[in-house]
Design a protein around this motif. Sequence first.
Motif, PDB file in Angstrom:
ATOM      1  N   SER A   4      -8.070   6.154  -1.096  1.00 27.72           N
ATOM      2  CA  SER A   4      -7.334   5.801  -2.316  1.00 27.72           C
ATOM      3  C   SER A   4      -6.385   6.935  -2.725  1.00 27.72           C
ATOM      4  O   SER A   4      -5.504   6.741  -3.558  1.00 27.72           O
ATOM      5  CB  SER A   4      -8.319   5.509  -3.452  1.00 27.72           C
TER       6      SER A   4
ATOM      7  N   ARG B  93       0.817  -1.219   0.000  1.00 28.61           N
ATOM      8  CA  ARG B  93       0.000   0.000   0.000  1.00 28.61           C
ATOM      9  C   ARG B  93       0.849   1.267   0.000  1.00 28.61           C
ATOM     10  O   ARG B  93       0.528   2.249  -0.674  1.00 28.61           O
ATOM     11  CB  ARG B  93      -0.924  -0.022   1.230  1.00 28.61           C
TER      12      ARG B  93
ATOM     13  N   LEU C  26      -3.288   1.976  -7.528  1.00 28.89           N
ATOM     14  CA  LEU C  26      -3.401   0.933  -6.512  1.00 28.89           C
ATOM     15  C   LEU C  26      -4.171  -0.289  -6.991  1.00 28.89           C
ATOM     16  O   LEU C  26      -5.073  -0.190  -7.827  1.00 28.89           O
ATOM     17  CB  LEU C  26      -4.114   1.491  -5.271  1.00 28.89           C
TER      18      LEU C  26
END
Length: 523
Positions: free
Chosen positions: A425, A115, A501
Amino acid sequence: MHKETLHLVDYLIIVVSLATSLGVGLRFGRNQNSTAKYFVSAGTIPSWAIGMSLMATLVSSVTFLAYPGEGFSSNWILLVQGLMVPVVLLFMVWFIVPLYREVIGLSAYEYFEKRFGVFARLYSSIAFVLTHFSKMGTVFFLLALALSNMTGANTFLIIWVIGLVVVFITLIGGIEAVIWADVIQGFLLIIGGVVSLVILLFALKGGPAEVWHIAQSNGKTGFGPYDFNFKKLTFIVMAINGVFYAIQKYGTDQTMVQRYLTAKSDKSAIKATLLGVGLTVPLWALFMFIGTALFVFYKQNPLPAGMRPDAVFPYFIMTNLPPGVVGLILAALISAAISSLGSDLNCLGAIGVEDYYKRAFPKKTDVQYLKAGRWIIVAGGLGAIGIASLYLMAGDEGVLGIVFTLYSIFSGGIAGMFLLGLFSSRANRQGLLIGVLVCVLFTAYAFLTSTKIGLGKDKHILLDLGVYNFKQHKYMLGVYSHIIVIAVGYVASLFYPKPNLNKNLLFSGWLEKRRKIAAELKG
């Protein structure tokens, strides 16, 4: 009944308990020939056993001693943290468990790397290593001190005997042995707690009905004070702290995440997690209420002057329980330590291999990684035993004080990192780095301007800034560190490009997947 030595039957029960734990290690020592089998048991463990293991891992011997001590000296306010766990977990378990089972191999901190990059993984895994290494030393120390006071045995001998038993079980049997030993020890914990409370309640003049009356009239019931005040220990402080504790424990702690991976399926892992919490919270409440009942008991009976609250339950065990029951309670106390320590050691081995050894030596074979994991477990166990021994010699201002100080400054905001990564996000690695740096600076400031050092009455604040000192309750320090990482990390991220992502890393990705499944079922 006034005795302060153990009967032969008590020793036999304790020896049988330790022998059973060793037997479990030997039983599962066969076929531990891969890192998958050794650290996650290749998904072969039933959900009820994993749930029992989660409970036994969370309820250490510190809980066994500290909760009755708190119930004796105060009310039930410290239980509020535990009561927040099921509230948070009922919201997050449905997507946390599938997320980890899908996106990581073994280390919970692999999620942070995917992440936010390598820094996030190393920062979070170092925080885990520091806090659990420190915790192991504390568990060894407090257990040995309690058993030494109760039995007269040498404290160093207790530390080393129990420590070597824990290392042996974990080293030989891997996570499978740890979990099945936890099952046995979990039953011991429950039986020991229930038997203690029943005997205590019926030893009171007036019986169980008298407990509530006397406890309530002396302010020993309830979860207050309830005023909106962050400068002292209040219900709101414990509730907020409990929310972040639950997120950090079940969302970022390797001891929990590794249990998710041992289950056969997502559904089995979720069931195990809910079962673990369903067992743990009542057990925390049970030991807290034992402290309340002890307060009432010693209102009716003389207690030696100057006795510390955390020594009252051990004193009651040694002076008021019959032979056999004493051995059962002490076996449960030792088992609680073995459960917690075995879990920590196996997880430290997993983190050592996945986050560090594989990164340093990426081309080794799985057999070599397994061997390295075992060596890390031995080193970690001996290190924790050594720290406990040093702590025993140094006293309260010893080695662990330094370790805890470093951890409090450099490991804040892990739950904040997790929430930021899961729900935004837009957050990126540059923004997170800035958020963590601000968090570390704030935590250092708050710690240094609120912590006193010195002996006796001659104590002074490490960094006295007068009116600018951090004056809120210490439990709020952890809360603010998470909030800072979320707020600063998000705002700072806006100055850098939006990351590209994998949707599986986000809550929104899980939600989208669920909606597609629901639509397919309708269609």
